[in-house]
Design an enzyme around this catalytic site. Structure first.
Site, PDB file in Angstrom:
ATOM      1  N   MET A   1     -89.085  14.775  56.318  1.00 52.89           N
ATOM      2  CA  MET A   1     -87.706  14.313  56.100  1.00 52.89           C
ATOM      3  C   MET A   1     -87.395  14.230  54.597  1.00 52.89           C
ATOM      4  SD  MET A   1     -86.356  13.853  59.038  1.00 52.89           S
ATOM      5  CE  MET A   1     -85.408  12.496  59.731  1.00 52.89           C
ATOM      6  N   CYS A   2     -86.139  14.234  54.297  1.00 50.80           N
ATOM      7  CA  CYS A   2     -85.711  14.221  52.902  1.00 50.80           C
ATOM      8  C   CYS A   2     -85.339  12.794  52.497  1.00 50.80           C
ATOM      9  CB  CYS A   2     -84.496  15.120  52.733  1.00 50.80           C
ATOM     10  SG  CYS A   2     -84.706  16.721  53.505  1.00 50.80           S
ATOM     11  N   GLU A   3     -84.973  12.627  51.252  1.00 48.14           N
ATOM     12  CA  GLU A   3     -84.434  11.334  50.821  1.00 48.14           C
ATOM     13  C   GLU A   3     -83.116  11.524  50.085  1.00 48.14           C
ATOM     14  OE1 GLU A   3     -86.573   8.004  49.611  1.00 48.14           O
ATOM     15  OE2 GLU A   3     -88.452   8.600  50.560  1.00 48.14           O
ATOM     16  N   ASN A 108     -80.059  14.207  55.348  1.00 45.35           N
ATOM     17  CA  ASN A 108     -81.425  13.885  55.742  1.00 45.35           C
ATOM     18  C   ASN A 108     -81.445  13.862  57.266  1.00 45.35           C
ATOM     19  OD1 ASN A 108     -82.717  11.483  57.075  1.00 45.35           O
ATOM     20  ND2 ASN A 108     -83.940  11.434  55.238  1.00 45.35           N
TER      21      ASN A 108
END
Lengths: 269, 269
Positions: A1-3, A108
């Site tokens: 996952m991204c931030e 995200n």
């Protein structure tokens, strides 16, 4: 996952402190090493830095960290790729233009099957991420609904809320979006925010040994809201956004919050 | 007046050398102190750096000068404002998206009355320059003529040639344009270009005491064309583009030249 990292402020403010913390997570204190990007609005103009390399070692990130760019709206993203290979065109934030305004978007999450279900009309993706696809569909819908900007901006906010709910049915849809005037923040699973205003205090980053005394930097009337996937400081209280909520920030304040009538203003801080 | 710098290459190449020379003209060896910008294509992705401050003293320009970004198509611009105030949204190159491609545009010149005569439909300007207005009109016309990309790219080139001639009637219209595949360069009054290929030689900048031996840097098969408002080196022979000519570069070579049947190819260098 991204931030994700976003900022909404009532005066042009630099985001160097928060950015320093987030950048560490791009390959050093976190696994988000598949590129990063940041969009700074300055009036109607928008400066976007994109880098498909890990932010923790990026020369461009170093510049952004050390060279204060003052902005009222910022959207930043560090990527841990799941859909779409690691390359420049798949690096958030994505940008499009509508009504003579720059729109930026960072996401995200994952949206299952979006490419077959929601087909963008006016705006086409350049890369292969589900995120850019969602953004292009959202922008296409806005353009179809409002060929000209609506007179009341709340009409736009409500329409974006409706579109967001529709996309969110396909998966995890935490995002930051801006049209240069407002900053939209949607929590699907994970999003926190904090408002810094007078009396300003001290803040200490989680990811790096940096502490700042905002009392010495900010003026009394400054209001700055920071939105992030996870808290960036460990000595402040961050508000957890309720799942399924869209927040609309303007000048550092929440002007609209879906699913409740809560509104923030300078008088009730 | 502004100055333009473009590059078309058959391999991803950095433009640090030429950029070093041009940047000096932004407030040091030249009067173009009203901002600058550069767009680097990397595949379908595009990195754009914008700065409304003089390039000669810019921190961002320093980074671009010292951090080699490898690209096959580059568009750079330093600004001496005549129409539109000095601010981020009036800083070239301008960018729009069509057919899932990033299009960038930078202009040198003035276009009298364009805002009243040529009205953009699909693309709206964000800033107030005549340049961005011309770009939005050109893009709108392309989208109207070709809702989908034409099967033969020469159809696009001929259409852009036609639109260019129409805009050029309004004043000085030297420009660089790219759709990420080709680099279009139009000479209204002033444009020069040089092709560097094997056997590579030495080059010395006009504006800074820097000399480079391309023989040591480039490979035998590399072909790099540099397009500029004025020659950037003083020990090489630059080709002067004839007024009223549109050149289309691909992979470092001229693939189309308006008003003559001249075509460049690897076999007839």
């Amino acid at each position: 996952m991204c931030e994700l990292l976003g900022m909404s402020a009532n005066v042009p403010t630099d985001i160097c402190f928060s950015f320093s913390g987030l950048m560490k997570r791009g390959g050093a204190t976190g696994p988000h090493k598949d590129g990063w990007g940041i969009a700074f609005y300055e009036g109607k103009g928008c400066r976007v830095f994109h880098d498909p390399f890990p932010s923790a070692q990026s020369e461009i990130a170093k510049l952004v960290k050390n060279y204060p760019i003052h902005s009222k709206n910022v959207i930043c993203h560090i990527r841990k790729a799941n859909r779409g290979r690691v390359c420049l065109e798949n690096t958030h934030p994505f940008m499009r233009q509508l009504w003579g305004l720059n729109w930026c978007f960072a996401h995200n999450g994952q949206l299952k099957g979006i490419k077959k279900i929601l087909i963008p009309t006016h705006f086409q993706p350049i890369g292969t991420t589900d995120s850019e696809h969602a953004f292009c569909w959202l922008m296409s819908q806005i353009k179809e609904q409002f060929p000209e900007p609506p007179k009341q901006e709340t009409m736009l906010w409500l329409f974006i809320e409706k579109l967001t709910a529709q996309i969110a049915q396909l998966g995890v849809f935490n995002f930051l979006l801006s049209d240069s005037k407002s900053l939209f923040a949607h929590c699907s699973t994970k999003l926190v925010w904090i408002k810094r205003c007078s009396p300003f205090g001290r803040a200490k980053l989680v990811d790096e040994d940096i502490e700042v005394d905002f009392h010495k930097i900010q003026h009394n009337n400054d209001i700055i809201s920071i939105i992030a996937t996870r808290p960036l400081t460990d000595n402040e209280v961050w508000n957890v956004v309720e799942k399924g909520t869209l927040l609309v920030f303007k000048n550092g304040l929440i002007k609209y919050q879906s699913s409740s009538s809560y509104k923030d203003s300078q008088t009730n801080i």
